[in-house]
Each structure stands twice: as C-alpha cells, then as structure tokens.
Design an enzyme around this catalytic site. Structure first.
Site, PDB file in Angstrom:
ATOM      1  N   ARG A   1       0.900  -1.150  -0.118  1.00 47.45           N
ATOM      2  CA  ARG A   1      -0.021  -0.009   0.060  1.00 47.45           C
ATOM      3  C   ARG A   1       0.811   1.361   0.096  1.00 47.45           C
ATOM      4  O   ARG A   1       2.082   1.241   0.284  1.00 47.45           O
ATOM      5  CB  ARG A   1      -0.936   0.023   1.239  1.00 47.45           C
ATOM      6  CG  ARG A   1      -2.177  -0.963   1.184  1.00 47.45           C
ATOM      7  CD  ARG A   1      -2.878  -0.670   2.373  1.00 47.45           C
ATOM      8  NE  ARG A   1      -4.108  -1.799   2.662  1.00 47.45           N
ATOM      9  CZ  ARG A   1      -5.183  -1.196   2.075  1.00 47.45           C
ATOM     10  NH1 ARG A   1      -5.533  -0.332   1.299  1.00 47.45           N
ATOM     11  NH2 ARG A   1      -6.148  -2.321   2.406  1.00 47.45           N
TER      12      ARG A   1
ATOM     13  N   GLY B   1      -0.437   0.650   7.782  1.00 50.45           N
ATOM     14  CA  GLY B   1      -1.897   0.507   8.844  1.00 50.45           C
ATOM     15  C   GLY B   1      -2.826  -0.617   8.241  1.00 50.45           C
ATOM     16  O   GLY B   1      -3.780  -0.670   8.794  1.00 50.45           O
TER      17      GLY B   1
ATOM     18  N   ILE C   1     -20.100  -4.935   9.832  1.00 50.41           N
ATOM     19  CA  ILE C   1     -19.728  -3.856   8.826  1.00 50.41           C
ATOM     20  C   ILE C   1     -20.938  -3.355   8.117  1.00 50.41           C
ATOM     21  O   ILE C   1     -20.897  -2.233   8.005  1.00 50.41           O
ATOM     22  CB  ILE C   1     -18.900  -4.620   7.839  1.00 50.41           C
ATOM     23  CG1 ILE C   1     -17.414  -5.043   8.256  1.00 50.41           C
ATOM     24  CG2 ILE C   1     -18.706  -3.638   6.432  1.00 50.41           C
ATOM     25  CD1 ILE C   1     -16.518  -5.680   7.240  1.00 50.41           C
TER      26      ILE C   1
ATOM     27  N   LEU D   1     -24.026  -3.168   9.140  1.00 49.22           N
ATOM     28  CA  LEU D   1     -25.032  -2.247  10.160  1.00 49.22           C
ATOM     29  C   LEU D   1     -24.289  -1.297  10.493  1.00 49.22           C
ATOM     30  O   LEU D   1     -25.106  -0.022  10.584  1.00 49.22           O
ATOM     31  CB  LEU D   1     -25.299  -2.813  11.449  1.00 49.22           C
ATOM     32  CG  LEU D   1     -26.596  -3.948  11.302  1.00 49.22           C
ATOM     33  CD1 LEU D   1     -27.962  -3.075  11.156  1.00 49.22           C
ATOM     34  CD2 LEU D   1     -26.734  -4.990  10.316  1.00 49.22           C
TER      35      LEU D   1
ATOM     36  N   VAL E   1     -29.869 -12.953  -1.808  1.00 47.00           N
ATOM     37  CA  VAL E   1     -29.877 -12.061  -3.118  1.00 47.00           C
ATOM     38  C   VAL E   1     -29.348 -13.019  -4.278  1.00 47.00           C
ATOM     39  O   VAL E   1     -28.184 -13.779  -3.845  1.00 47.00           O
ATOM     40  CB  VAL E   1     -28.729 -10.893  -3.091  1.00 47.00           C
ATOM     41  CG1 VAL E   1     -28.741 -10.128  -4.276  1.00 47.00           C
ATOM     42  CG2 VAL E   1     -29.566  -9.806  -1.736  1.00 47.00           C
TER      43      VAL E   1
ATOM     44  N   HIS F   1     -20.452   6.061  40.770  1.00 46.32           N
ATOM     45  CA  HIS F   1     -21.781   6.492  40.426  1.00 46.32           C
ATOM     46  C   HIS F   1     -21.771   7.971  40.169  1.00 46.32           C
ATOM     47  O   HIS F   1     -21.188   8.885  40.752  1.00 46.32           O
ATOM     48  CB  HIS F   1     -22.554   6.189  41.762  1.00 46.32           C
ATOM     49  CG  HIS F   1     -24.052   6.871  41.534  1.00 46.32           C
ATOM     50  ND1 HIS F   1     -25.230   6.293  40.703  1.00 46.32           N
ATOM     51  CD2 HIS F   1     -24.638   7.960  41.954  1.00 46.32           C
ATOM     52  CE1 HIS F   1     -26.112   6.779  40.618  1.00 46.32           C
ATOM     53  NE2 HIS F   1     -26.187   7.701  41.362  1.00 46.32           N
TER      54      HIS F   1
END
Length: 467
Positions: free
Chosen positions: A37, A41, A185, A187, A238, A446
């Site tokens: 790339r 990363g 991914i 959602l 599908v 709390h």
C-alpha cells in the site's frame, strides 16, 4: 548458519503486521516489513476501522443535532445541514494522521519498509518489487479482504454496487441503500448513511442479525434497528443484480427458496464477510497448504508447519479483528525472540459501533450450554441505569453468564451507548478468572454506565438493587 539480511521480516503492515514489526525491533531484532500500500496500517487504518469510525461519529453528531435528543437538553438549532465533502475530508485527515504515525514509529524503531508485495521464493527468502530479501524468521500478516457475492458485481468506482471500501467513499447520500449482510460492517455503514438521510434496507440470509452474538442480543438488535427506521429482510438471499444507469435492481428470494421478488435501490453495499489474503504469496513455493476455509494453520505460538515461517491475524483461524491481530503481533515477536508470547483466544472482545453499541466477550449463553455448562444468567436493563436514563439512552442491557457451579464468568454481552468501552472491564475480569460475585462486590463509580455491569453480576446472585 546462513547469513540473513534480517532477523525478522513481516509481510503486511496492518494491525498485526506493524505491531509485530515494532515489537520485534524493540526486542533488538533487525526487522523489515513488506507492504504494498501507499500507506501503512492495512485495511484497518486505511479503509476499515478508522475511516468508518470517523463517518460514524460525524453522522452521530448530525443526527443528534438535527433529529436527536439535543433539543430535549435545550440545544436549539435551525437549518441543520450536512456537508458531505467536509465529513469525508475529516475522515481522510484521521486516516492520514494515524497512518503517518505508524510510519514515524517505523523510523523511530529502525524498521525497514520494503515497499511492495512480497512473494516467497523459499522459507527464508522473499521477493519484493523485484528485489530479493532473506530473513531468519518470516511472519505472514497479510490480513483479509471483502468476500464477493456471486452474481453481484462490485464496482467501487461507479459507486452503485460497492463493498465496504466503496461505502466509505460515497460522494452522495443515497436515497435508498440496500445492505447485503446483517453483520458488523453492514450495520455500521448502514447506520452512517441512514443517519445522513438514506432509506436503508438490510437483506440477511440468516433469520437474525449479528451472527455469532448472544441470542438475546440478536433479538434485541432487530427491535432497535427497526425502531431506528431500518427495513430488515431476514431469511432472505440475493441471487442477482442488474444495473441500469444509476439504479440497481436486486433479485431476492426466501433463503429456503421460492417467493422471488425484486428490490430497487440507487446504492447497494455487499457486506457478507471477509476472506484471508493468501493469493500471490507463493505459499506453494514453501509447501504451505491452506485449510478448508482458505486460512493458514498455526500452533499455539503462531508457527506454521514450515520452519521459520509464522502467521498471525486474519490469515489464521479466529475472529477477524484488529485487536486480536495486534495481540498476536506482540506474541509472535516475543516467541521469535525466545520469550513467552501468549494470546488468550477465549477472551477476545468484539464490538459493533452503531448507536447503541453492541459488545460481547467470551461465550454466548447458547455456546456455554452447548459446551456442557450449567449456567446462571443475570441481566440488567440500561433503562434502569441512572446515567443512561439521564442521558436519554434507554436502549439495551448487560447480560452476565456464569457457571452455576463455580460462579466463574463465562461471557458478558452488552447493548449500551458506550458498550465498546464497558466491555473492557468484563474482558479484564474474565482474564483474571473472575466470578460474578467478584464483579458484584467491586465498587463502581456512580453515576456511570458501568454500574449496569455490577447490577447484572448482582442479578446472577439473585440480588440486583435497581430492578
């Protein structure tokens, strides 16, 4: 002994690979990392975890102000708009900052970045961009890529039928986005575009969302997303797609067959899973075969069957998660250096960064019972948590699953606005072998969302306070 150029050569600079390279260099090993790339990363930083979170955060801010609870707290606004180009620019800035940070760490730790894709010539030799390099140890950390769907051709450049990479780069807000796949991914990215104004339909082959999560979480997820305006077509597959101009027509039918119909949209996201990146590595040159799922098998220390070759991350069995790969990167480097590197694969948390968030660690209730455990379960609704109630974040619950005999915590599942942060406590408790009573008697600040974990643990004991 052969005179190698490097002690360790890592193939791939994703979360597993770059971490392995950095840890190896910290341990005094001469290290290189091959990455083709333009930036370091891997998928996570470039077209995965990081850019998606930037879009999620931006879309959350927009919805909160334009349609959310901001008005309930006296935040008055008019004429709220989204500038998609600015949002995409902020996403790009986040990616640039973080990938640049990895490059800085490589220089700091004197790691050689071999720019190009590596191919094995033998077990200690790879070729990268026409140059040959040798290493005593080679670590395969090439990650994964999106899984294709037969008869549905992805073309990210056209921006009509896209995969996760294309869905991150849309230059428009779709009128109707169809997401194929009801997993993490699909959602998450579906949530981004729904919040920005798209109608979103999710088509999932199984009868519930989020395969692999606890049954109670999956049932609640369907209710939450329907309430948010998602259209869910579960138990549906599908079978084909036709693009005409800027419209795509999907052929769908019941997963069991029959009841065929068509679904029209102006954008389709194919998000049915990921597969290991192993092609082009020249594994045949070193006699390394793949398992039935196309992955590389390793032993507990991440050694392959080929001496001197190791593998970590998405290319080996286990959840395809960046943090799993990072832990394995540290472990493999320490094992190579003669130390003891260990990853507890029974305690790997997973998070869905929607609103609310979904998180889990350890066994589901179904898996615990299937493994032979008699279980005790405690649940506590976020509606009864003071901080969530005050923030008007009522959706969700915490579920603690414990062994009925030993009380040891087997799994924790959370739906809450900050579930991804909360799950760290559960993972750490399980790493130390905690019982539900240990969590129940640990003082929690709390008011915090994390008090719900304490209450769920108390519910295992049959003594929750606030329900």
């Amino acid at each position: 002994m052969a005179d190698y150029q490097y002690d360790v050569l890592v193939i791939g600079a994703g979360p597993g690979g770059y971490v392995a390279a950095i840890r190896a260099a910290q341990l005094g090993l001469k290290t290189a990392c091959a990455e083709g790339r333009e930036t370091l990363g891997g998928t996570c930083l470039n077209v995965g975890c990081i850019p998606s979170k930037a879009l999620l955060h931006g879309s959350e801010l927009f919805e909160e102000v334009a349609h959310g609870t901001a008005a309930k707290f006296g935040v008055k606004t008019t004429g709220v708009e989204i500038d998609l180009s600015v949002l995409q620019g902020e996403k790009a800035a986040a990616v640039k900052d973080l990938t640049g940070g990895i490059e800085f760490l490589f220089k700091k730790n004197k790691i050689d970045w071999l720019k190009g894709y590596a191919q094995f010539k033998d077990a200690h030799t790879v070729e990268v961009a026409g140059t040959t390099y040798t290493a005593k140890h080679i670590v395969i950390a090439t990650g994964s890529s999106v899984m294709p769907l037969p008869n549905v051709e992805v073309d990210n450049d056209a921006g009509i039928i896209v995969d996760s990479t294309g869905a991150l780069a849309l230059d428009r807000i779709p009128e109707h986005l169809v997401v194929i796949g009801g997993g993490v991914i699909g959602l998450e990215l579906g949530s981004v575009w729904r919040r920005l104004g798209a109608k979103v339909t999710v088509v999932e082959f199984l009868d519930q969302l989020f395969p692999g999560m606890d049954g109670d979480v999956r049932k609640e997820a369907a209710k939450i997303f329907k309430k948010q305006g998602f259209e869910l077509k579960l138990s549906t597959k599908v079978t084909g797609a036709q693009v005409e101009g800027k419209t795509v027509t999907l052929d769908i039918e019941a997963a069991a067959g029959g009841n065929a119909e068509q679904l029209k949209a102006d954008a389709v996201l194919v998000a049915i899973g990921r597969r290991a990146n192993t092609s082009g590595l020249g594994l045949e040159n070193i006699g390394l075969e793949l398992n039935a799922r196309g992955q590389i098998e390793t032993d507990h220390d991440f050694r392959t069957k080929v001496d001197g070759v190791w593998a970590i991350g998405d290319v080996i069995p286990g959840p395809m998660l960046a943090h799993k790969a990072e832990d394995e990167g540290i472990a493999v480097a320490e094992n190579i250096a003669g130390l003891t590197g260990i990853v507890n694969h029974d305690v790997i948390p997973g998070v869905v960064y929607t609103t609310p968030e979904f998180a889990g660690v350890g066994l589901t209730e179904e898996a615990a019972k299937a493994a032979g455990h008699t279980v005790k379960v405690g649940k506590f609704p976020m509606l009864a948590n003071s901080r969530a109630k005050t923030n008007r974040e009522p959706d969700g619950f915490v579920k603690v699953i414990a062994d009925a005999t030993t009380d040891r915590v087997l799994g924790v599942w959370i739906i809450a606005s900050v579930a991804g942060t909360m799950i760290a406590q559960a993972a750490q408790a399980m790493e130390f072998g905690a019982t539900s009573e240990d969590i129940a008697y640990t003082c929690h600040a709390h008011p915090t969302h994390s008090e719900a974990i304490k209450e769920a643990a108390m519910a295992v004991q049959g003594k929750p306070i606030h329900i």
